[in-house]
Every structure is written in structure tokens, then in C-alpha cells.
Write a protein that holds these residues in place. Structure first.
Motif, PDB file in Angstrom:
ATOM      1  N   LEU A   1       0.825  -1.071  -0.179  1.00  0.00           N
ATOM      2  CA  LEU A   1      -0.145   0.131  -0.054  1.00  0.00           C
ATOM      3  C   LEU A   1       1.084   1.306  -0.093  1.00  0.00           C
ATOM      4  O   LEU A   1       0.468   2.257  -0.679  1.00  0.00           O
ATOM      5  N   GLN A   2       2.016   1.249   0.640  1.00  0.00           N
ATOM      6  CA  GLN A   2       2.918   2.335   0.726  1.00  0.00           C
ATOM      7  C   GLN A   2       3.504   2.690  -0.760  1.00  0.00           C
ATOM      8  O   GLN A   2       3.611   3.723  -1.008  1.00  0.00           O
ATOM      9  N   LYS A   3       3.957   1.552  -1.414  1.00  0.00           N
ATOM     10  CA  LYS A   3       4.616   1.511  -2.599  1.00  0.00           C
ATOM     11  C   LYS A   3       3.507   2.429  -3.597  1.00  0.00           C
ATOM     12  O   LYS A   3       3.905   3.082  -4.221  1.00  0.00           O
ATOM     13  N   ASN A   4       2.283   1.947  -3.338  1.00  0.00           N
ATOM     14  CA  ASN A   4       1.148   2.556  -4.429  1.00  0.00           C
ATOM     15  C   ASN A   4       0.646   4.018  -3.945  1.00  0.00           C
ATOM     16  O   ASN A   4      -0.004   4.474  -4.660  1.00  0.00           O
ATOM     17  N   GLY A   5       1.153   4.204  -2.547  1.00  0.00           N
ATOM     18  CA  GLY A   5       0.664   5.727  -2.064  1.00  0.00           C
ATOM     19  C   GLY A   5      -0.826   5.932  -2.240  1.00  0.00           C
ATOM     20  O   GLY A   5      -1.052   7.181  -2.916  1.00  0.00           O
ATOM     21  N   LEU A   6      -1.619   4.925  -1.833  1.00  0.00           N
ATOM     22  CA  LEU A   6      -3.075   5.452  -2.345  1.00  0.00           C
ATOM     23  C   LEU A   6      -3.922   5.973  -1.292  1.00  0.00           C
ATOM     24  O   LEU A   6      -4.815   6.608  -1.784  1.00  0.00           O
ATOM     25  N   TYR A   7      -3.377   6.030  -0.010  1.00  0.00           N
ATOM     26  CA  TYR A   7      -4.178   6.728   0.936  1.00  0.00           C
ATOM     27  C   TYR A   7      -3.725   7.798   1.872  1.00  0.00           C
ATOM     28  O   TYR A   7      -2.555   7.708   2.133  1.00  0.00           O
ATOM     29  N   ASP A   8      -4.401   8.992   2.252  1.00  0.00           N
ATOM     30  CA  ASP A   8      -4.103   9.839   2.865  1.00  0.00           C
ATOM     31  C   ASP A   8      -4.409   9.650   4.482  1.00  0.00           C
ATOM     32  O   ASP A   8      -3.636  10.273   5.326  1.00  0.00           O
ATOM     33  N   ARG A   9      -5.462   8.819   4.572  1.00  0.00           N
ATOM     34  CA  ARG A   9      -5.784   8.682   6.188  1.00  0.00           C
ATOM     35  C   ARG A   9      -6.207   7.411   6.170  1.00  0.00           C
ATOM     36  O   ARG A   9      -6.713   6.754   5.089  1.00  0.00           O
ATOM     37  N   ALA A  10      -6.162   6.646   7.500  1.00  0.00           N
ATOM     38  CA  ALA A  10      -6.649   5.471   7.638  1.00  0.00           C
ATOM     39  C   ALA A  10      -7.657   5.508   9.287  1.00  0.00           C
ATOM     40  O   ALA A  10      -7.144   6.209  10.039  1.00  0.00           O
ATOM     41  N   TYR A  11      -8.796   4.766   9.117  1.00  0.00           N
ATOM     42  CA  TYR A  11      -9.565   4.602  10.155  1.00  0.00           C
ATOM     43  C   TYR A  11      -9.487   3.100  10.630  1.00  0.00           C
ATOM     44  O   TYR A  11      -9.923   2.166   9.753  1.00  0.00           O
ATOM     45  N   ILE A  12      -9.234   2.785  11.819  1.00  0.00           N
ATOM     46  CA  ILE A  12      -8.991   1.642  12.256  1.00  0.00           C
ATOM     47  C   ILE A  12     -10.325   1.136  13.182  1.00  0.00           C
ATOM     48  O   ILE A  12     -10.001   1.645  14.546  1.00  0.00           O
ATOM     49  N   LEU A  13     -11.109   0.410  12.878  1.00  0.00           N
ATOM     50  CA  LEU A  13     -12.475   0.195  13.661  1.00  0.00           C
ATOM     51  C   LEU A  13     -12.133  -0.962  14.736  1.00  0.00           C
ATOM     52  O   LEU A  13     -12.512  -0.523  15.819  1.00  0.00           O
ATOM     53  N   PRO A  14     -11.757  -2.083  14.492  1.00  0.00           N
ATOM     54  CA  PRO A  14     -11.412  -3.027  15.468  1.00  0.00           C
ATOM     55  C   PRO A  14     -10.521  -2.337  16.548  1.00  0.00           C
ATOM     56  O   PRO A  14      -9.576  -1.635  16.337  1.00  0.00           O
ATOM     57  N   ASN A  15     -10.463  -2.792  17.882  1.00  0.00           N
ATOM     58  CA  ASN A  15      -9.759  -2.236  18.628  1.00  0.00           C
ATOM     59  C   ASN A  15      -8.807  -3.133  18.942  1.00  0.00           C
ATOM     60  O   ASN A  15      -7.470  -2.773  20.119  1.00  0.00           O
ATOM     61  N   SER A  16      -8.309  -4.089  18.302  1.00  0.00           N
ATOM     62  CA  SER A  16      -7.030  -5.071  18.650  1.00  0.00           C
ATOM     63  C   SER A  16      -5.675  -4.386  18.150  1.00  0.00           C
ATOM     64  O   SER A  16      -5.633  -3.336  17.083  1.00  0.00           O
ATOM     65  N   PHE A  17      -4.577  -4.677  18.695  1.00  0.00           N
ATOM     66  CA  PHE A  17      -3.343  -4.276  18.186  1.00  0.00           C
ATOM     67  C   PHE A  17      -3.077  -4.652  16.600  1.00  0.00           C
ATOM     68  O   PHE A  17      -2.636  -4.079  16.078  1.00  0.00           O
ATOM     69  N   LYS A  18      -3.301  -5.964  16.343  1.00  0.00           N
ATOM     70  CA  LYS A  18      -2.968  -6.432  14.894  1.00  0.00           C
ATOM     71  C   LYS A  18      -3.726  -5.719  14.059  1.00  0.00           C
ATOM     72  O   LYS A  18      -3.164  -5.473  12.759  1.00  0.00           O
TER      73      LYS A  18
END
Length: 348
Positions: A77-94
Motif C-alpha cells: 500500500l505504501q509503494k502505491n501511495g493510495l491513502y491519505d488517512r486510515a480509520y481502524i475500527l477494531p480495537n485490537s493491536f494487530k
């Protein structure tokens, strides 16, 4: 344009409630492009959410750390530079690892399971200030932290799925459902197990009454719930069998969505299908036992909730020989029938 990645929930009900987040984001940023990463089995729901651009495969088993796989996915995902922000809905570490490895500039979520560093816009949740799960999702949509559900702009944008008319016609034909009868759907299973289920013999008694009044009844659920459907059918009298279609385990999730949209009303345990029915604005009689409608109610105004509080409420597992919870056994078919009739009368 804002390109957004959401790490979505793994359960149907939670996935449905997450739609309120996507709707709220789009209401603030109409140009936002939202991709949601989710398990394969529930990605079909994302296709019915107009605010979602893509449903991306989350290629990990439930509970699997798979650190190396998450690292390589993040680097892709980093290589393709697709996203400006992320929302992480599960509360887990992984669940926060992929956006971290992707070096997405802004990574938003509740603090959860020791995620300092993985998230760089970390919100601290006071559960008493956000009694509903859907409110916790919606609160993440705002750039400035919201500290109470009372401060969320109203009305809240509830989940709403889309179903096309031609899809309905095709499934009516595929499952040989009558055109001249109103359909009542039963969702008698639950991912949690029998403790959250209304007894099958109560469903059968209710089906008998509805069929006698001229309704067609359909049973919906997952493959592992087939025995429930079989037990309901076996309990029916011979004259009513043909008016109760047992489709449990015989539909894909996307087909179950369309079938629910065909129903005049749904009678359901607290389950993922209940939340789908709410998102389709289908009238629902929702049956709660050990779980609480004060946390994950069906998000619809066409709902009658039955929850008989008792001294059994603090018991989370079934306490009868069939695995049922006593609070569900206490809900008698006569009460459900009355609530269903009240609901149908109120929406005429």
C-alpha cells in the motif's frame, strides 16, 4: 480529494453499523474516496453501500497475527501511495498494523489494545459517554475529538443498504416464492450461539399462526444454523409445511440481503441479519436475551424490541439443556405475535 482506507470489522452486525461512519465522512467530505478492507465473507455488504468505493480483501484469518503478511501488505500500500488517512475500527493491536506499515499519514482510532505509536490520531473512549456502538464509529469521523454522544450532530446517519428491483424479481423466481402473499422472515440463528436464540419451537408456533392468517414464512440464516431450520419445519403441522420456506444455509449473504428486502417484516434474534434488516428499513421485531439493546439496537424507526429483564441477565451462556437462555424462553410467542401486529398496524 481525500483517499481513505478503513480497516473494517469482522462481524456482520458491526460491519453494518460501520456504514454510519462512511455516511458521516461523506457528508463532511463529499469528494472522499473510501475503500474498506474486510474479510471476504462480508465484502458483499460493502457493494450495497453507495459511499464505499471498493471492498478490499483482508487476507487474514480471524485472530491471526500474521505479522509478516501484514508487513508486506502495508508495504504494498505504501509503494502505491493510495491513502491519505486510515480509520481502524477494531480495537485490537494487530488491526492497526497494516496502516502503520503502509505509513499512512493519519491513522485514526480508539486507543484499544495498546496501540500507541501504531495510531497517531488516538482517541480515548469513555464508554459511559458513548452508550451505542454506532456512536463510537460515528465519533471517529470528526477531525476534532468528540467527547460525548450528546455532542454528535443530529440526526445520526444510520446504515442504509441498496437493493435493486430486478434483484428482487430474480430471487422471487429462484426460490419459488409466491407473488400473491406477504412474506414474514424469521432469522432464528445467532453467531453467538443458542444463548441468544429464541427457541425453535416458539418460532414454529408463531409460523403456524402467521401461515393460518395467509402469510408466507421464510427462514434465513447461515449453514451452521441448518439444524434450527430443520427443527422448525419438523415442528410444523403437515398442512403448513408448504407455506414455510427453509432457506437457512441455502443462500449466500448477498441473497439473504435481497430476500430480507422482500419481507413485510422480520422476526429476529440479536444477530447480523437483524442489523441488515434495519439497514433495509424492513420492519423488525427484535428479540433480546443476554445481550443488550442499549448497546447494539437495530437502527431503524420500524422496530419493536422485546427484552424481558430478569435475574438471568448477568448470565451470558445458555442455562437450559438446549443451550437457550432463560430470558429468551421467557419471551412467549403470544407476546411476539402481539408486537408484530402492533408494528405492522403502525406502518400501514
Amino acid at each position: 480529494m481525500i483517499n481513505i482506507l478503513v480497516i473494517g470489522p469482522s462481524w456482520i452486525g458491526d460491519m453494518m453499523m460501520s456504514h454510519s461512519l462512511y455516511r458521516t465522512i461523506k457528508s463532511q467530505y463529499p469528494e472522499a474516496v473510501i475503500d474498506v478492507m474486510a474479510p471476504d465473507w462480508c465484502r458483499s455488504l460493502l457493494l450495497r453501500m453507495p459511499e464505499v468505493n471498493k471492498g478490499l480483501l483482508l487476507p487474514f484469518k480471524h485472530g491471526e497475527l500474521a505479522l509478516k503478511k501484514r508487513f508486506y501488505l502495508g508495504k504494498f500500500l505504501q509503494k502505491n501511495g493510495l491513502y491519505d488517512r486510515a480509520y481502524i475500527l477494531p480495537n485490537s493491536f494487530k488491526s492497526a498494523l497494516v496502516p502503520f506499515f503502509a505509513k499512512i499519514k493519519r491513522r485514526i482510532g480508539w486507543r484499544g489494545e495498546m496501540r500507541y505509536g501504531l495510531l497517531n490520531d488516538i482517541r480515548v473512549l469513555d464508554k459511559s459517554k458513548f452508550p451505542l456502538m454506532v456512536e463510537r464509529y460515528i465519533a471517529l469521523a470528526y477531525d476534532q475529538p468528540v467527547h460525548s454522544s450528546n455532542l454528535l450532530p443530529k440526526p445520526l446517519l444510520w446504515p442504509r443498504l441498496k437493493v435493486e428491483e430486478n434483484e428482487k424479481r430474480l430471487l422471487m423466481q429462484q426460490f419459488i416464492l409466491p407473488n400473491d402473499k406477504l412474506i414474514i422472515g424469521f432469522c432464528p440463528g445467532a453467531e453467538f450461539g443458542p444463548a441468544k436464540c429464541w427457541p425453535y419451537y416458539y418460532y414454529a408456533l408463531l409460523a403456524e399462526q402467521l401461515i393460518y392468517e395467509g402469510y408466507q414464512v421464510i427462514l434465513l440464516g447461515a449453514k451452521k444454523e441448518r439444524k434450527i431450520g430443520q427443527a422448525i419445519i419438523q415442528t410444523l403441522s403437515n398442512t403448513t409445511h408448504s407455506h414455510c420456506s427453509n432457506l437457512i444455509g441455502h443462500t449466500k449473504l448477498e441473497e439473504a440481503v435481497i430476500l430480507i428486502s422482500l419481507c413485510t417484516a422480520i422476526v429476529s434474534n440479536d444477530s447480523g441479519l437483524m442489523h441488515i434488516a434495519a439497514a433495509l428499513n424492513c420492519p423488525i421485531v427484535a428479540l433480546y436475551g443476554p445481550s443488550s439493546p442499549n448497546f447494539t439496537p437495530p437502527l431503524s424507526n420500524k422496530t419493536r424490541i422485546i427484552h424481558l429483564s430478569s435475574h438471568y441477565d448477568n448470565i451470558r451462556t445458555g442455562n437450559t439443556k438446549d443451550g437457550y437462555h432463560q430470558s429468551m424462553i421467557n419471551i412467549l410467542p403470544k407476546l411476539v405475535y402481539q408486537e408484530l401486529n402492533t408494528l405492522l398496524y403502525s406502518i400501514k
